[in-house]
Design a protein around this motif. Structure first.
Motif, mmCIF file in Angstrom:
data_model
loop_
_atom_site.group_PDB
_atom_site.id
_atom_site.type_symbol
_atom_site.label_atom_id
_atom_site.label_comp_id
_atom_site.label_asym_id
_atom_site.label_seq_id
_atom_site.Cartn_x
_atom_site.Cartn_y
_atom_site.Cartn_z
ATOM 1 N N UNK A 21 39.051 47.582 35.128
ATOM 2 C CA UNK A 21 37.699 47.578 34.055
ATOM 3 C C UNK A 21 37.514 48.898 33.621
ATOM 4 N N UNK A 22 38.688 49.668 33.156
ATOM 5 C CA UNK A 22 38.094 50.848 32.100
ATOM 6 C C UNK A 22 38.679 50.003 30.973
ATOM 7 N N UNK A 23 39.631 49.079 31.088
ATOM 8 C CA UNK A 23 40.313 48.252 29.371
ATOM 9 C C UNK A 23 39.210 47.376 29.515
ATOM 10 N N UNK A 24 39.140 46.386 30.030
ATOM 11 C CA UNK A 24 37.605 45.279 29.386
ATOM 12 C C UNK A 24 36.512 45.630 29.329
ATOM 13 N N UNK A 25 35.848 46.987 30.203
ATOM 14 C CA UNK A 25 34.640 47.372 29.560
ATOM 15 C C UNK A 25 34.694 48.152 28.069
ATOM 16 N N UNK A 26 35.682 49.259 27.832
ATOM 17 C CA UNK A 26 36.143 50.272 26.761
ATOM 18 C C UNK A 26 36.383 48.654 25.606
ATOM 19 N N UNK A 27 36.463 47.448 25.612
ATOM 20 C CA UNK A 27 36.672 46.952 25.433
ATOM 21 C C UNK A 27 35.226 46.224 24.742
ATOM 22 N N UNK A 28 34.666 46.235 24.921
ATOM 23 C CA UNK A 28 33.075 46.008 25.091
ATOM 24 C C UNK A 28 32.613 46.732 24.500
ATOM 25 N N UNK A 84 35.451 42.101 48.390
ATOM 26 C CA UNK A 84 36.006 40.576 48.527
ATOM 27 C C UNK A 84 35.671 39.697 49.748
ATOM 28 N N UNK A 85 34.519 40.735 50.694
ATOM 29 C CA UNK A 85 33.336 40.419 51.632
ATOM 30 C C UNK A 85 32.704 38.795 50.970
ATOM 31 N N UNK A 86 32.477 38.213 51.078
ATOM 32 C CA UNK A 86 32.027 36.927 49.961
ATOM 33 C C UNK A 86 30.687 36.469 51.517
ATOM 34 N N UNK A 106 38.540 38.288 44.025
ATOM 35 C CA UNK A 106 37.891 38.414 42.110
ATOM 36 C C UNK A 106 37.511 37.645 41.557
ATOM 37 N N UNK A 107 36.903 38.380 40.187
ATOM 38 C CA UNK A 107 35.946 37.884 39.435
ATOM 39 C C UNK A 107 36.741 38.077 38.081
ATOM 40 N N UNK A 108 35.896 37.152 37.313
ATOM 41 C CA UNK A 108 36.322 37.222 35.982
ATOM 42 C C UNK A 108 35.919 38.322 34.719
ATOM 43 N N UNK A 109 36.751 38.726 33.964
ATOM 44 C CA UNK A 109 35.909 39.910 33.422
ATOM 45 C C UNK A 109 34.732 39.657 32.610
#
Length: 236
Positions: A21-28, A84-86, A106-109
């Motif tokens: 999340x750190x990488x993905x959020x900072x990339x945005x 993880x609980x759905x 799991x989820x997609x960024x």
């Protein structure tokens, strides 16, 4: 992204999720705060004023539902739950406690980014809903635009200064206890940190030109708290 990018707080005990999340959020273009435990996350939420909290349901020191319930005692910051609980019951419980959205691992960024954009957009639009205006002819507080003017000149306030001023204005004419201000604005772990409040009140008075010995707007009630004095509107 605006010059001041939204700040996202991620509370998750899994290092790989925090890193992802750190990488993905900072990339945005977002600013990112990371916490590996409930205690650390609540402290960051209270002191760093995130725009959105991404909260994992399973934390090592406290259940995510407990963290959400405590957060909702003093903050309306949008919360996106991760788990993880759905099961539908888990999602309903989180939403009933005040979560704004729920994503299952799991989820997609890209899905997460889309949900964050919705939360941020709704927060901005909601800030101005039915927002009133205080104007006594000298001090003007426009809650729709989140602007403060003194004698027609803009007054630059920090987020904490503005939050304190707004809370006192919301209870105008009444004493607001120090502990209530601290809990609502800094968080439940800071109810005894009265020096935080004194510093902010001092800066507010300086910026508003409000003499504490003869206050026009911000009155100290010794040992108790502070009161916003409703000034009489200026007349021609």
């Amino acid at each position: 992204m605006n010059a001041i990018a939204p700040r996202i707080l991620v509370i998750d005990d899994e290092p790989q999720i925090r890193r992802f999340l750190d990488i993905g959020l900072r990339a945005e273009g977002y600013r990112v705060l990371l916490a590996a435990s409930a205690e650390e996350g609540l402290n960051l939420a209270a002191t760093q004023e995130p725009d959105v909290v991404v909260l994992d349901l399973g934390l090592p020191d406290r259940e995510g539902h407990e963290v959400l319930a405590e957060l909702r005692q003093w903050s309306s910051t949008p919360v996106l739950m991760l788990s993880v609980r759905d099961a539908e019951a888990e999602k309903v419980r989180a939403l009933d406690l005040g979560a704004h959205d729920y994503v299952t691992k799991p989820f997609g960024i890209q899905e997460l980014m889309a949900r964050l954009r919705v939360l941020l957009r709704n927060r901005v639009e909601g800030d101005g809903e039915n927002a009133p205006l205080y104007d006594d002819g000298c001090l003007c507080i426009d809650m729709l635009r989140r602007e403060v003017h003194l004698d027609g000149q803009p007054v630059e306030l920090t987020r904490k200064e503005y939050a304190v001023l707004l809370m006192l204005l919301a209870h105008a004419g009444r004493v607001v206890a120090q502990q209530l201000l601290l809990r609502k604005i800094w968080g439940a772990t800071h109810v005894h940190d009265t020096h935080y409040l004194r510093v902010v009140i001092g800066r507010l008075r300086q910026k508003l030109g409000d003499d504490p010995s003869s206050p026009r707007w911000l009155k100290t009630e010794p040992g108790v708290g502070y009161r916003f004095i409703m000034a009489e509107p200026a007349t021609d």
